[in-house]
Motif scaffolding. Structure first.
Motif, PDB file in Angstrom:
ATOM      1  N   ASN A  82      59.825  82.808  21.893  1.00 52.08           N
ATOM      2  CA  ASN A  82      60.065  81.361  21.909  1.00 52.08           C
ATOM      3  C   ASN A  82      60.489  80.878  23.294  1.00 52.08           C
ATOM      4  OD1 ASN A  82      62.878  81.844  22.147  1.00 52.08           O
ATOM      5  ND2 ASN A  82      63.164  81.783  19.936  1.00 52.08           N
ATOM      6  N   GLU A  83      60.693  79.586  23.443  1.00 51.12           N
ATOM      7  CA  GLU A  83      60.965  79.013  24.763  1.00 51.12           C
ATOM      8  C   GLU A  83      62.303  79.450  25.345  1.00 51.12           C
ATOM      9  OE1 GLU A  83      60.760  74.783  24.425  1.00 51.12           O
ATOM     10  OE2 GLU A  83      62.083  74.718  22.676  1.00 51.12           O
ATOM     11  N   ASP A  84      63.154  80.059  24.501  1.00 50.61           N
ATOM     12  CA  ASP A  84      64.431  80.587  24.997  1.00 50.61           C
ATOM     13  C   ASP A  84      64.338  82.067  25.371  1.00 50.61           C
ATOM     14  OD1 ASP A  84      65.848  78.154  24.720  1.00 50.61           O
ATOM     15  OD2 ASP A  84      66.016  78.501  22.556  1.00 50.61           O
ATOM     16  N   GLY A  85      63.150  82.669  25.137  1.00 44.81           N
ATOM     17  CA  GLY A  85      62.943  84.058  25.541  1.00 44.81           C
ATOM     18  C   GLY A  85      63.243  85.091  24.485  1.00 44.81           C
ATOM     19  N   TYR A  86      63.435  84.659  23.232  1.00 40.08           N
ATOM     20  CA  TYR A  86      63.724  85.596  22.147  1.00 40.08           C
ATOM     21  C   TYR A  86      62.471  85.854  21.311  1.00 40.08           C
ATOM     22  CZ  TYR A  86      68.674  84.910  23.155  1.00 40.08           C
ATOM     23  OH  TYR A  86      69.902  84.871  23.793  1.00 40.08           O
ATOM     24  N   ARG A  87      62.365  87.083  20.817  1.00 36.55           N
ATOM     25  CA  ARG A  87      61.239  87.424  19.942  1.00 36.55           C
ATOM     26  C   ARG A  87      61.502  86.891  18.536  1.00 36.55           C
ATOM     27  NH1 ARG A  87      61.205  93.786  21.269  1.00 36.55           N
ATOM     28  NH2 ARG A  87      63.417  93.301  21.299  1.00 36.55           N
ATOM     29  N   GLU A  88      60.449  86.460  17.895  1.00 36.64           N
ATOM     30  CA  GLU A  88      60.575  85.932  16.544  1.00 36.64           C
ATOM     31  C   GLU A  88      59.350  86.332  15.726  1.00 36.64           C
ATOM     32  OE1 GLU A  88      61.027  81.500  14.604  1.00 36.64           O
ATOM     33  OE2 GLU A  88      61.855  81.811  16.619  1.00 36.64           O
ATOM     34  N   VAL A  89      59.572  86.793  14.496  1.00 40.48           N
ATOM     35  CA  VAL A  89      58.454  87.069  13.591  1.00 40.48           C
ATOM     36  C   VAL A  89      58.009  85.734  13.020  1.00 40.48           C
ATOM     37  CG1 VAL A  89      57.718  88.181  11.453  1.00 40.48           C
ATOM     38  CG2 VAL A  89      59.281  89.387  12.989  1.00 40.48           C
ATOM     39  N   LEU A  90      56.785  85.327  13.322  1.00 41.71           N
ATOM     40  CA  LEU A  90      56.287  84.037  12.848  1.00 41.71           C
ATOM     41  C   LEU A  90      55.848  84.120  11.397  1.00 41.71           C
ATOM     42  CD1 LEU A  90      54.122  82.874  15.894  1.00 41.71           C
ATOM     43  CD2 LEU A  90      56.492  82.252  15.370  1.00 41.71           C
ATOM     44  N   GLY A  91      55.152  85.201  11.074  1.00 42.36           N
ATOM     45  CA  GLY A  91      54.700  85.316   9.703  1.00 42.36           C
ATOM     46  C   GLY A  91      53.654  86.383   9.481  1.00 42.36           C
ATOM     47  N   ALA A  92      53.357  86.609   8.213  1.00 42.35           N
ATOM     48  CA  ALA A  92      52.326  87.566   7.812  1.00 42.35           C
ATOM     49  C   ALA A  92      51.601  86.995   6.611  1.00 42.35           C
ATOM     50  CB  ALA A  92      52.953  88.916   7.465  1.00 42.35           C
ATOM     51  N   ALA A  93      50.306  87.248   6.538  1.00 43.47           N
ATOM     52  CA  ALA A  93      49.507  86.748   5.419  1.00 43.47           C
ATOM     53  C   ALA A  93      48.383  87.728   5.139  1.00 43.47           C
ATOM     54  CB  ALA A  93      48.940  85.367   5.732  1.00 43.47           C
ATOM     55  N   GLU A  94      47.932  87.742   3.903  1.00 41.63           N
ATOM     56  CA  GLU A  94      46.832  88.629   3.542  1.00 41.63           C
ATOM     57  C   GLU A  94      45.526  88.058   4.071  1.00 41.63           C
ATOM     58  OE1 GLU A  94      44.683  90.602  -0.390  1.00 41.63           O
ATOM     59  OE2 GLU A  94      46.437  89.319  -0.645  1.00 41.63           O
ATOM     60  N   GLY A  95      44.741  88.910   4.736  1.00 44.83           N
ATOM     61  CA  GLY A  95      43.402  88.520   5.165  1.00 44.83           C
ATOM     62  C   GLY A  95      42.455  89.519   4.539  1.00 44.83           C
ATOM     63  N   MET A  96      41.565  89.059   3.674  1.00 44.99           N
ATOM     64  CA  MET A  96      40.686  90.000   2.966  1.00 44.99           C
ATOM     65  C   MET A  96      39.965  90.915   3.945  1.00 44.99           C
ATOM     66  SD  MET A  96      41.368  89.650  -0.075  1.00 44.99           S
ATOM     67  CE  MET A  96      40.131  90.724  -0.804  1.00 44.99           C
ATOM     68  N   LYS A  97      39.601  90.342   5.091  1.00 43.88           N
ATOM     69  CA  LYS A  97      39.080  91.143   6.194  1.00 43.88           C
ATOM     70  C   LYS A  97      39.370  90.358   7.465  1.00 43.88           C
ATOM     71  CE  LYS A  97      34.507  89.409   4.907  1.00 43.88           C
ATOM     72  NZ  LYS A  97      33.152  89.773   4.550  1.00 43.88           N
ATOM     73  N   GLU A  98      39.354  91.052   8.590  1.00 42.14           N
ATOM     74  CA  GLU A  98      39.668  90.377   9.844  1.00 42.14           C
ATOM     75  C   GLU A  98      38.429  89.624  10.353  1.00 42.14           C
ATOM     76  OE1 GLU A  98      42.674  92.183  12.766  1.00 42.14           O
ATOM     77  OE2 GLU A  98      41.735  93.919  11.840  1.00 42.14           O
ATOM     78  N   ASP A  99      38.114  88.492   9.688  1.00 41.07           N
ATOM     79  CA  ASP A  99      36.972  87.693  10.122  1.00 41.07           C
ATOM     80  C   ASP A  99      37.467  86.322  10.580  1.00 41.07           C
ATOM     81  OD1 ASP A  99      37.713  86.527   7.754  1.00 41.07           O
ATOM     82  OD2 ASP A  99      35.800  86.830   6.736  1.00 41.07           O
ATOM     83  N   LYS A 100      36.543  85.490  11.036  1.00 42.30           N
ATOM     84  CA  LYS A 100      36.926  84.178  11.571  1.00 42.30           C
ATOM     85  C   LYS A 100      37.674  83.340  10.533  1.00 42.30           C
ATOM     86  CE  LYS A 100      35.302  79.873  13.582  1.00 42.30           C
ATOM     87  NZ  LYS A 100      34.182  78.982  13.863  1.00 42.30           N
TER      88      LYS A 100
END
Length: 292
Positions: A82-100
């Motif tokens: 982030n803009e303060d220089g700290y790492r942050e986990v934004l999120g995770a989601a299921e993707g049936m496959k890594e496509d567009k």
């Protein structure tokens, strides 16, 4: 009854993976309800870190049982500085496959929760992701992870020559400017051709530029924005923890366990320790604004 989609027979293993301690089966129903609610609330929380200049993305594959057959399910993960220089986990989601489509949906979901101010997206070059970046974050640049790039080159290099080729490739990214790196890359391509490694030479020639985007950002940040090692380390932790499960009954149960681990790590020193001095980026952007 299931905890994150895994039967009570596995409860001791799973609860130990989630919370580091074994929980008796008698409490499993309550834990099941609470775990899903809390994890979903955390997963869909509004992002409140202000702007997120650097975003790292990756897909982690876990095995699932689908109608008696085993297949991989992709869980897409995004982490940011982030803009303060700290790492942050934004999120995770299921993707049936890594496509567009999966990447577009993932990025739009992150944006709807408050992801803003993205200057650079770091990740492996995978199907559809580049197009998705251009569609959802048209102002952001893309940095191909240098480590993944090296692995891609090594796939067409004899084992006996991998160490030598690795030194050649690292020399490209050890230069002090994009111009110098491009010049070095030309020499590397020539040498690879002299070594009769035409496929490797072609890969370097065609793809080197997308591994040099980091040069457009502060040199103080280069080592941390030219790879997605920051997310790879988390993925190793997730794989270590999910190994006790073996195979998931569905994609959502895999996602729940991944999110449980991500939430846990985010609450440790990992998320509380400053990762970068963002004043360097502010100064660079101010200079660019004044010049423009």
């Amino acid at each position: 009854m299931y905890l994150a989609g895994v039967s009570v027979r596995r409860v001791e293993d799973i609860t130990e993976a989630l919370w580091g301690t074994k929980v008796s089966p008698s409490t499993i129903s309550e834990l099941n309800k609470k775990a899903y609610v809390h994890i979903e609330e955390w997963r869909n929380r509004p992002l409140q870190g202000g702007r997120y200049p650097y975003v790292y993305v990756d897909g982690i594959y876990l095995r699932r049982n689908w109608g008696g057959e085993y297949e991989n399910v992709a869980v897409l993960v995004a982490i940011a500085v982030n803009e303060d220089g700290y790492r942050e986990v934004l999120g995770a989601a299921e993707g049936m496959k890594e496509d567009k489509t999966s990447w577009v949906n993932f990025f739009k979901w992150l944006k709807s929760r408050g992801l803003d101010g993205v200057k650079l997206i770091v990740g492996d070059k995978c199907l559809g992701m580049l197009e998705a970046v251009g569609e959802v974050f048209p102002d952001a640049k893309y940095q191909r992870c240098v480590v993944h790039f090296y692995r891609n080159i090594f796939s067409v290099v004899p084992k006996s020559k991998v160490k030598y080729v690795a030194k050649m490739l690292k020399a490209i990214h050890a230069q002090e400017s994009k111009k110098a790196s491009r010049e070095k890359a030309k020499l590397v391509v020539e040498e690879l051709r002299q070594m009769k490694l035409e496929k490797a030479a072609k890969k370097v020639e065609e793809s080197i530029d997308e591994t040099l985007t980091y040069c457009d950002f502060p040199s103080e940040h280069w080592t941390r924005i030219r790879t997605n090692n920051v997310i790879e380390r988390l993925n190793r932790e997730i794989r270590r923890r999910t190994r006790v499960v073996g195979c998931f009954p569905d994609g959502n149960s895999a996602l729940m366990l991944v999110c449980a681990r991500l939430r846990h790590v985010a609450g440790t020193q990992w998320g509380n320790k400053k990762y970068m001095n963002m004043k360097h980026l502010e100064a660079l952007l101010d200079d660019a604004f004044l010049a423009g």
